[in-house]
Enzyme design. Sequence first.
Site: not given
Length: 342
Positions: A286, A194, A13, A254
Amino acid sequence: MSAIVVVDALWGDSGKGKTCAHLTLKHRAELNVRAGVGTNAGASVTLEDGTLVKARQLPIGWVNPGTRVAVGPGVLVDPLVLADEVARFGLEGRAMIDGRCGVITPEHVRAERADRHLADTVGSTCTGNGHARADFVLRRAVQAKDVPALAPYVTDVAREVNAVAADEGRTVVVAGSQGTMLSLAFSPDYPYTTSGNCTAAAAMDDVGLNWRLVTDVVMVVKAMPTRVGAGPLPLEMSAAEAEARGIAEYGVHTGRTRRKAEGLDFDLLRYAAMLNGPTQIALTFCDHYDPRMRGARDTGAVTPRVRDLIGLVEEATGAPVTMVDTGPRLGDMIDLVPVPTG
C-alpha cells in the site's frame, strides 16, 4: 482448531511470506507448512532490526520462536537449498520435509538451463522444478525418503499438518506459492505459467490438509501487481516510470526486474476470488500505491486513497480486507480486526 491457507490472487511477489510470518506471530502458530511447486519461488521479509530474510524452500514462519516449519508432500525439495536454509536460519530440530517429496537433482537444474523454450519463451527461473516435476509425474524421480542426507528432516508432514489443525488451540499456516494467475490449469496465459496450480485448493492438496479443518483462506492482493518474465500484465507501467517513482522491484533470488502495473484489474481479481473463496484479504504494498502509508502501523494512519481501494477490493472479492501492508519491515502491517488474546 485452526488451519489458515495463504494464497496469492494474481502473479506472485505479493508479500505472501511476510503475511505468513505476520500470521504465525499473531496466532502463535505451531506449524507453518510450504505448499507450491518447489524452489522456483522465493519469500522474503525484513525483520525489525533491518535483517533481510530470503528463502525459497522453507516457509519463514520460524520468525515466531514457537513455530516449526515444514514442506508438504506435493512440493519438490532441493537438498542443497534445504541444507543452506536450515544452516542460515538455525532450524535444526524445527524443520521437516515429507518423505514423499520429489527431489530436484543437479541434472534437473542443468536440463532447465539448457532448455531455451523455458528460459527464453516462458521466462522460467530454470531452477530444475519443471524437469523434476515431469520426472515425478512419470514416476521416475527420487523421493526424499530415499536420500540419506535428508533423513534427519523426513516425516509424514500430512499427518502432522492435520494433527495440529484438528487440535483445539493449535494453528497451522499453509504458505501458498507464486500466484493464482500463474496456475498451469487456470491461467489464461499458458504457456506463460508455472508447472502446477497456485490456488487455495492446490495448496491444501500440496500439504495433504483435510478441507474440513480450514478456518480461513487469506488471499493476498498486491495494490500494484507485478509480474516477472513473459505474459500479459494489464495496466503495465514502464520500468522508467517505476524507477522514477521509487517503486521499482526486483526478484528475491533472480534479481530480475519485476514488471509493474498502475493498479488492479478487477475482472481478474473477481476471477481469483471465485477460484480461491477467500474469507480475508491482505492488501499489500500500500506504500507503493500511496507513499503516505509508508511505515504506518495503526488504523488511524490509513489514508482516504487506500480506504477507497479497500472498498473496491472488498466489493470485487466479497471478503473483508483484514490486513494492510505498509512497508518492507515485518512490523509494517496494520490489522483491521482485533488481535486474538489469551
